[in-house]
Design a protein around this motif. Structure first.
Motif, PDB file in Angstrom:
ATOM      1  N   LYS A  22       0.835  -1.193   0.000  1.00 42.74           N
ATOM      2  CA  LYS A  22       0.000   0.000   0.000  1.00 42.74           C
ATOM      3  C   LYS A  22       0.876   1.252   0.000  1.00 42.74           C
ATOM      4  O   LYS A  22       1.960   1.271   0.565  1.00 42.74           O
ATOM      5  CB  LYS A  22      -0.898   0.020   1.244  1.00 42.74           C
ATOM      6  CG  LYS A  22      -2.003  -1.019   1.180  1.00 42.74           C
ATOM      7  CD  LYS A  22      -2.923  -0.871   2.373  1.00 42.74           C
ATOM      8  CE  LYS A  22      -4.072  -1.877   2.291  1.00 42.74           C
ATOM      9  NZ  LYS A  22      -4.981  -1.761   3.446  1.00 42.74           N
ATOM     10  N   CYS A  23       0.317   2.269  -0.602  1.00 43.05           N
ATOM     11  CA  CYS A  23       1.025   3.541  -0.662  1.00 43.05           C
ATOM     12  C   CYS A  23       1.052   4.180   0.737  1.00 43.05           C
ATOM     13  O   CYS A  23       0.017   4.259   1.396  1.00 43.05           O
ATOM     14  CB  CYS A  23       0.336   4.463  -1.651  1.00 43.05           C
ATOM     15  SG  CYS A  23       1.083   6.095  -1.746  1.00 43.05           S
ATOM     16  N   ILE A  24       2.225   4.587   1.172  1.00 47.34           N
ATOM     17  CA  ILE A  24       2.333   5.209   2.486  1.00 47.34           C
ATOM     18  C   ILE A  24       1.788   6.630   2.463  1.00 47.34           C
ATOM     19  O   ILE A  24       1.551   7.221   3.495  1.00 47.34           O
ATOM     20  CB  ILE A  24       3.792   5.228   2.981  1.00 47.34           C
ATOM     21  CG1 ILE A  24       4.659   6.031   2.028  1.00 47.34           C
ATOM     22  CG2 ILE A  24       4.312   3.814   3.121  1.00 47.34           C
ATOM     23  CD1 ILE A  24       6.063   6.241   2.534  1.00 47.34           C
ATOM     24  N   MET A  25       1.609   7.161   1.275  1.00 46.19           N
ATOM     25  CA  MET A  25       1.130   8.540   1.151  1.00 46.19           C
ATOM     26  C   MET A  25      -0.394   8.601   1.186  1.00 46.19           C
ATOM     27  O   MET A  25      -0.975   9.361   1.939  1.00 46.19           O
ATOM     28  CB  MET A  25       1.641   9.151  -0.157  1.00 46.19           C
ATOM     29  CG  MET A  25       3.136   9.176  -0.253  1.00 46.19           C
ATOM     30  SD  MET A  25       3.916  10.202   1.023  1.00 46.19           S
ATOM     31  CE  MET A  25       5.643   9.972   0.621  1.00 46.19           C
ATOM     32  N   CYS A  26      -1.041   7.757   0.357  1.00 42.28           N
ATOM     33  CA  CYS A  26      -2.497   7.830   0.250  1.00 42.28           C
ATOM     34  C   CYS A  26      -3.164   6.578   0.814  1.00 42.28           C
ATOM     35  O   CYS A  26      -4.368   6.563   1.012  1.00 42.28           O
ATOM     36  CB  CYS A  26      -2.904   8.055  -1.201  1.00 42.28           C
ATOM     37  SG  CYS A  26      -2.524   6.676  -2.290  1.00 42.28           S
ATOM     38  N   GLY A  27      -2.399   5.508   1.062  1.00 44.18           N
ATOM     39  CA  GLY A  27      -2.942   4.316   1.688  1.00 44.18           C
ATOM     40  C   GLY A  27      -3.667   3.392   0.738  1.00 44.18           C
ATOM     41  O   GLY A  27      -4.228   2.383   1.161  1.00 44.18           O
ATOM     42  N   ALA A  83       5.263   3.409  -2.239  1.00 40.04           N
ATOM     43  CA  ALA A  83       4.378   4.535  -2.506  1.00 40.04           C
ATOM     44  C   ALA A  83       4.205   4.694  -4.008  1.00 40.04           C
ATOM     45  O   ALA A  83       5.018   4.200  -4.794  1.00 40.04           O
ATOM     46  CB  ALA A  83       4.948   5.825  -1.910  1.00 40.04           C
ATOM     47  N   HIS A  84       3.130   5.362  -4.387  1.00 41.90           N
ATOM     48  CA  HIS A  84       2.959   5.681  -5.793  1.00 41.90           C
ATOM     49  C   HIS A  84       4.069   6.640  -6.226  1.00 41.90           C
ATOM     50  O   HIS A  84       4.540   7.448  -5.440  1.00 41.90           O
ATOM     51  CB  HIS A  84       1.595   6.347  -6.027  1.00 41.90           C
ATOM     52  CG  HIS A  84       0.443   5.428  -5.749  1.00 41.90           C
ATOM     53  ND1 HIS A  84      -0.458   5.656  -4.744  1.00 41.90           N
ATOM     54  CD2 HIS A  84       0.059   4.276  -6.357  1.00 41.90           C
ATOM     55  CE1 HIS A  84      -1.356   4.677  -4.738  1.00 41.90           C
ATOM     56  NE2 HIS A  84      -1.067   3.834  -5.692  1.00 41.90           N
ATOM     57  N   ALA A  85       4.433   6.530  -7.472  1.00 40.67           N
ATOM     58  CA  ALA A  85       5.467   7.431  -7.974  1.00 40.67           C
ATOM     59  C   ALA A  85       5.028   8.878  -7.829  1.00 40.67           C
ATOM     60  O   ALA A  85       5.795   9.739  -7.400  1.00 40.67           O
ATOM     61  CB  ALA A  85       5.757   7.119  -9.447  1.00 40.67           C
ATOM     62  N   GLU A  86       3.780   9.141  -8.159  1.00 45.61           N
ATOM     63  CA  GLU A  86       3.278  10.511  -8.055  1.00 45.61           C
ATOM     64  C   GLU A  86       3.230  10.961  -6.610  1.00 45.61           C
ATOM     65  O   GLU A  86       3.618  12.083  -6.281  1.00 45.61           O
ATOM     66  CB  GLU A  86       1.886  10.592  -8.675  1.00 45.61           C
ATOM     67  CG  GLU A  86       1.913  10.353 -10.171  1.00 45.61           C
ATOM     68  CD  GLU A  86       0.524  10.489 -10.760  1.00 45.61           C
ATOM     69  OE1 GLU A  86      -0.424  10.688  -9.987  1.00 45.61           O
ATOM     70  OE2 GLU A  86       0.388  10.367 -11.988  1.00 45.61           O
ATOM     71  N   CYS A  87       2.752  10.089  -5.726  1.00 43.91           N
ATOM     72  CA  CYS A  87       2.672  10.443  -4.311  1.00 43.91           C
ATOM     73  C   CYS A  87       4.074  10.688  -3.759  1.00 43.91           C
ATOM     74  O   CYS A  87       4.288  11.602  -2.964  1.00 43.91           O
ATOM     75  CB  CYS A  87       1.994   9.320  -3.539  1.00 43.91           C
ATOM     76  SG  CYS A  87       0.251   9.113  -3.967  1.00 43.91           S
ATOM     77  N   ALA A  88       5.003   9.874  -4.178  1.00 40.15           N
ATOM     78  CA  ALA A  88       6.366  10.020  -3.688  1.00 40.15           C
ATOM     79  C   ALA A  88       6.952  11.349  -4.120  1.00 40.15           C
ATOM     80  O   ALA A  88       7.613  12.035  -3.336  1.00 40.15           O
ATOM     81  CB  ALA A  88       7.223   8.880  -4.230  1.00 40.15           C
TER      82      ALA A  88
HETATM   83 ZN   LIG Z   1      -0.365   6.958  -3.335  1.00 44.73          ZN
END
Ligand SMILES: [Zn+2]
Length: 60
Positions: free
Chosen positions: A13-18, A34-39
């Motif tokens: 799971k993405c640590i940014m958006c979950g 994390a997602h590349a965009e979120c990262a």
């Molecule tokens: Zn994300």
């Protein structure tokens, strides 16, 4: 009948958006995914704290 949700097992799971990560757009930050965009967004906001720690592209 017992249905156990095992969707979370083995799915990072993405640590940014979950949200669950797609295989094509995940990046690894230390021990987290994390997602590349979120990262990138996270880096832009916390670039000072992270000290520009490079992300490791998750190539699978
Ligand atoms: Zn994300």
């Amino acid at each position: 009948m017992q249905n156990i949700d095992d969707d979370n097992e083995g799915v990072a799971k993405c640590i940014m958006c979950g949200k669950p990560l797609a295989q094509l757009e995940k990046v690894k930050y230390r021990d987290w995914w994390a997602h590349a965009e979120c990262a990138q967004k996270g880096l832009e906001k916390q670039v000072d704290q992270f000290n520009r720690t490079p992300f490791i592209l998750g190539s699978a």
